[in-house]
Design a protein around this motif. Structure first.
Motif, PDB file in Angstrom:
ATOM      1  N   GLN A 144      -2.156  -4.102  10.873  1.00 39.23           N
ATOM      2  CA  GLN A 144      -1.729  -3.655   9.544  1.00 39.23           C
ATOM      3  C   GLN A 144      -2.888  -3.717   8.550  1.00 39.23           C
ATOM      4  O   GLN A 144      -3.073  -2.803   7.738  1.00 39.23           O
ATOM      5  CB  GLN A 144      -0.560  -4.507   9.061  1.00 39.23           C
ATOM      6  N   TRP A 145      -3.660  -4.789   8.603  1.00 40.94           N
ATOM      7  CA  TRP A 145      -4.801  -4.903   7.685  1.00 40.94           C
ATOM      8  C   TRP A 145      -5.858  -3.843   7.983  1.00 40.94           C
ATOM      9  O   TRP A 145      -6.618  -3.451   7.092  1.00 40.94           O
ATOM     10  CB  TRP A 145      -5.418  -6.298   7.784  1.00 40.94           C
ATOM     11  N   ALA A 146      -5.919  -3.364   9.230  1.00 34.58           N
ATOM     12  CA  ALA A 146      -6.912  -2.356   9.586  1.00 34.58           C
ATOM     13  C   ALA A 146      -6.647  -1.026   8.897  1.00 34.58           C
ATOM     14  O   ALA A 146      -7.547  -0.180   8.811  1.00 34.58           O
ATOM     15  CB  ALA A 146      -6.941  -2.154  11.103  1.00 34.58           C
ATOM     16  N   GLN A 147      -5.431  -0.818   8.377  1.00 35.38           N
ATOM     17  CA  GLN A 147      -5.091   0.420   7.693  1.00 35.38           C
ATOM     18  C   GLN A 147      -5.333   0.340   6.191  1.00 35.38           C
ATOM     19  O   GLN A 147      -5.007   1.266   5.457  1.00 35.38           O
ATOM     20  CB  GLN A 147      -3.606   0.760   7.949  1.00 35.38           C
ATOM     21  N   VAL A 148      -5.889  -0.762   5.709  1.00 32.39           N
ATOM     22  CA  VAL A 148      -6.050  -0.983   4.266  1.00 32.39           C
ATOM     23  C   VAL A 148      -7.522  -0.867   3.891  1.00 32.39           C
ATOM     24  O   VAL A 148      -8.397  -1.409   4.574  1.00 32.39           O
ATOM     25  CB  VAL A 148      -5.511  -2.365   3.861  1.00 32.39           C
ATOM     26  N   LEU A 149      -7.774  -0.155   2.820  1.00 38.32           N
ATOM     27  CA  LEU A 149      -9.123  -0.078   2.243  1.00 38.32           C
ATOM     28  C   LEU A 149      -9.101  -0.804   0.905  1.00 38.32           C
ATOM     29  O   LEU A 149      -8.337  -0.446   0.009  1.00 38.32           O
ATOM     30  CB  LEU A 149      -9.552   1.374   2.031  1.00 38.32           C
ATOM     31  N   PHE A 150      -9.898  -1.834   0.769  1.00 34.46           N
ATOM     32  CA  PHE A 150      -9.989  -2.593  -0.470  1.00 34.46           C
ATOM     33  C   PHE A 150     -11.123  -2.020  -1.315  1.00 34.46           C
ATOM     34  O   PHE A 150     -12.259  -1.913  -0.841  1.00 34.46           O
ATOM     35  CB  PHE A 150     -10.260  -4.072  -0.183  1.00 34.46           C
ATOM     36  N   ILE A 178     -14.245  -1.657   1.061  1.00 29.79           N
ATOM     37  CA  ILE A 178     -14.454  -2.162   2.420  1.00 29.79           C
ATOM     38  C   ILE A 178     -13.112  -2.182   3.148  1.00 29.79           C
ATOM     39  O   ILE A 178     -12.049  -2.243   2.528  1.00 29.79           O
ATOM     40  CB  ILE A 178     -15.058  -3.574   2.435  1.00 29.79           C
ATOM     41  N   SER A 179     -13.177  -2.106   4.455  1.00 32.61           N
ATOM     42  CA  SER A 179     -12.020  -2.329   5.318  1.00 32.61           C
ATOM     43  C   SER A 179     -12.537  -3.002   6.573  1.00 32.61           C
ATOM     44  O   SER A 179     -13.728  -3.296   6.695  1.00 32.61           O
ATOM     45  CB  SER A 179     -11.327  -1.000   5.648  1.00 32.61           C
ATOM     46  N   THR A 180     -11.638  -3.228   7.522  1.00 33.85           N
ATOM     47  CA  THR A 180     -12.076  -3.863   8.769  1.00 33.85           C
ATOM     48  C   THR A 180     -12.915  -2.923   9.619  1.00 33.85           C
ATOM     49  O   THR A 180     -13.602  -3.376  10.543  1.00 33.85           O
ATOM     50  CB  THR A 180     -10.858  -4.326   9.591  1.00 33.85           C
ATOM     51  N   ARG A 181     -12.895  -1.605   9.331  1.00 34.68           N
ATOM     52  CA  ARG A 181     -13.593  -0.638  10.161  1.00 34.68           C
ATOM     53  C   ARG A 181     -14.771   0.040   9.466  1.00 34.68           C
ATOM     54  O   ARG A 181     -15.617   0.619  10.133  1.00 34.68           O
ATOM     55  CB  ARG A 181     -12.616   0.445  10.642  1.00 34.68           C
ATOM     56  N   LEU A 182     -14.787   0.030   8.144  1.00 34.12           N
ATOM     57  CA  LEU A 182     -15.849   0.772   7.461  1.00 34.12           C
ATOM     58  C   LEU A 182     -16.086   0.175   6.096  1.00 34.12           C
ATOM     59  O   LEU A 182     -15.370  -0.717   5.638  1.00 34.12           O
ATOM     60  CB  LEU A 182     -15.472   2.258   7.338  1.00 34.12           C
ATOM     61  N   ARG A 183     -17.110   0.726   5.458  1.00 35.02           N
ATOM     62  CA  ARG A 183     -17.386   0.392   4.062  1.00 35.02           C
ATOM     63  C   ARG A 183     -17.933   1.639   3.384  1.00 35.02           C
ATOM     64  O   ARG A 183     -18.576   2.478   4.014  1.00 35.02           O
ATOM     65  CB  ARG A 183     -18.386  -0.755   3.945  1.00 35.02           C
ATOM     66  N   ASP A 238     -11.332   7.456   5.518  1.00 35.28           N
ATOM     67  CA  ASP A 238     -10.204   7.519   6.418  1.00 35.28           C
ATOM     68  C   ASP A 238     -10.272   6.334   7.352  1.00 35.28           C
ATOM     69  O   ASP A 238     -11.157   6.241   8.200  1.00 35.28           O
ATOM     70  CB  ASP A 238     -10.267   8.832   7.215  1.00 35.28           C
ATOM     71  N   SER A 239      -9.356   5.373   7.153  1.00 36.67           N
ATOM     72  CA  SER A 239      -9.420   4.145   7.935  1.00 36.67           C
ATOM     73  C   SER A 239      -9.108   4.356   9.402  1.00 36.67           C
ATOM     74  O   SER A 239      -9.347   3.475  10.217  1.00 36.67           O
ATOM     75  CB  SER A 239      -8.433   3.113   7.359  1.00 36.67           C
ATOM     76  N   SER A 240      -8.564   5.521   9.763  1.00 29.40           N
ATOM     77  CA  SER A 240      -8.227   5.749  11.158  1.00 29.40           C
ATOM     78  C   SER A 240      -9.336   6.429  11.937  1.00 29.40           C
ATOM     79  O   SER A 240      -9.254   6.546  13.155  1.00 29.40           O
ATOM     80  CB  SER A 240      -6.957   6.602  11.251  1.00 29.40           C
ATOM     81  N   GLY A 241     -10.407   6.894  11.205  1.00 29.05           N
ATOM     82  CA  GLY A 241     -11.450   7.657  11.889  1.00 29.05           C
ATOM     83  C   GLY A 241     -12.693   6.864  12.129  1.00 29.05           C
ATOM     84  O   GLY A 241     -13.003   5.905  11.547  1.00 29.05           O
TER      85      GLY A 241
END
Length: 233
Positions: free
Chosen positions: A147-153, A200-205, A230-233
């Motif tokens: 769930q946190w992986a879909q969030v961009l802070f 930032i997110s768990t996958r990108l910044r 796009d947090s999914s890409g």
């Protein structure tokens, strides 16, 4: 080298017995976990000179504060973390008519594990701010990693070009950096400043963007070159 510690009368007697049996001072120190030159050698010399293993009565100035006054000093520092040692000294004098130096106050606080440190700087939070943050944490406390992986802070930060010298100190123990009363609240951005925006997110910044205009509730990110994330890409 083993850490230095104070020996009990029983340990001193055991050490002298081992020394008389021919055990080397270093081996005695290892058995008692003390430094040989600092403890065992002086103990051997004292026993040879006096025939006693107990420590001699120390001479010097009598203690100028009582245990009750020491607790008063600690309580003053805990109630007002940013009070100066001289301020606590003046309160002690006014309350108990005891005259001590500022260094004595610092020594007593050191005995309680309190040291003067630079306070953490935090923004002023109202009761509504604190309630909203607590509610948000309660709502998301059981979220999983997916769930946190879909969030961009995203957030903006303003960096002051002019700042104070930061010489204010706060009395605190180890581990109390963020304790209530130990954080210095201040209004931010006095003097010139520069604002930047990023995410930032768990996958990108995102890249860091220099913000020229003011960010408001309507305009919450840079208007012209806001990054596409796009947090999914």
């Amino acid at each position: 080298m083993p850490p230095r510690r104070k020996l009990s009368d029983l340990d001193r007697g055991r050490a002298i017995g081992w020394l008389q049996d021919g055990v080397a001072a270093r081996q005695v120190a290892q058995r008692l976990a003390v430094a040989p030159s600092a403890v065992i050698i002086r103990l051997k010399q004292r026993f040879q000179a006096t025939g006693r293993v107990q420590e001699l009565q120390r001479s010097g100035r009598p203690r100028v504060t009582t245990q009750r006054e020491d607790r008063f000093i600690q309580r003053q520092a805990m109630q007002q973390r940013m009070a100066r040692a001289n301020n606590i000294r003046q309160r002690l004098q006014a309350t108990t008519n005891t005259f001590v130096s500022g260094q004595t106050i610092r020594n007593r606080l050191h005995n309680f594990g309190l040291r003067a440190r630079r306070p953490v700087r935090g923004t002023t939070l109202t009761a509504n701010h604190r309630a909203a943050r607590r509610a948000w944490c309660t709502q998301h406390v059981r979220w999983q990693r997916q769930q946190w992986a879909q969030v961009l802070f995203t957030d903006e930060s303003r960096f002051c070009l002019e700042s104070a010298d930061g010489r204010i100190r706060v009395w605190r123990r180890r581990g109390e950096r963020f304790a209530e009363g130990a954080v210095l609240e201040r209004q931010r951005f006095g003097g010139g400043s520069v604002m930047v925006w990023g995410g930032i997110s768990t996958r990108l910044r995102t890249p860091l963007y220099h913000v020229v205009v003011n960010l408001t509730g309507v305009r919450s990110s840079p208007p012209s070159d806001r990054p596409s994330c796009d947090s999914s890409g």
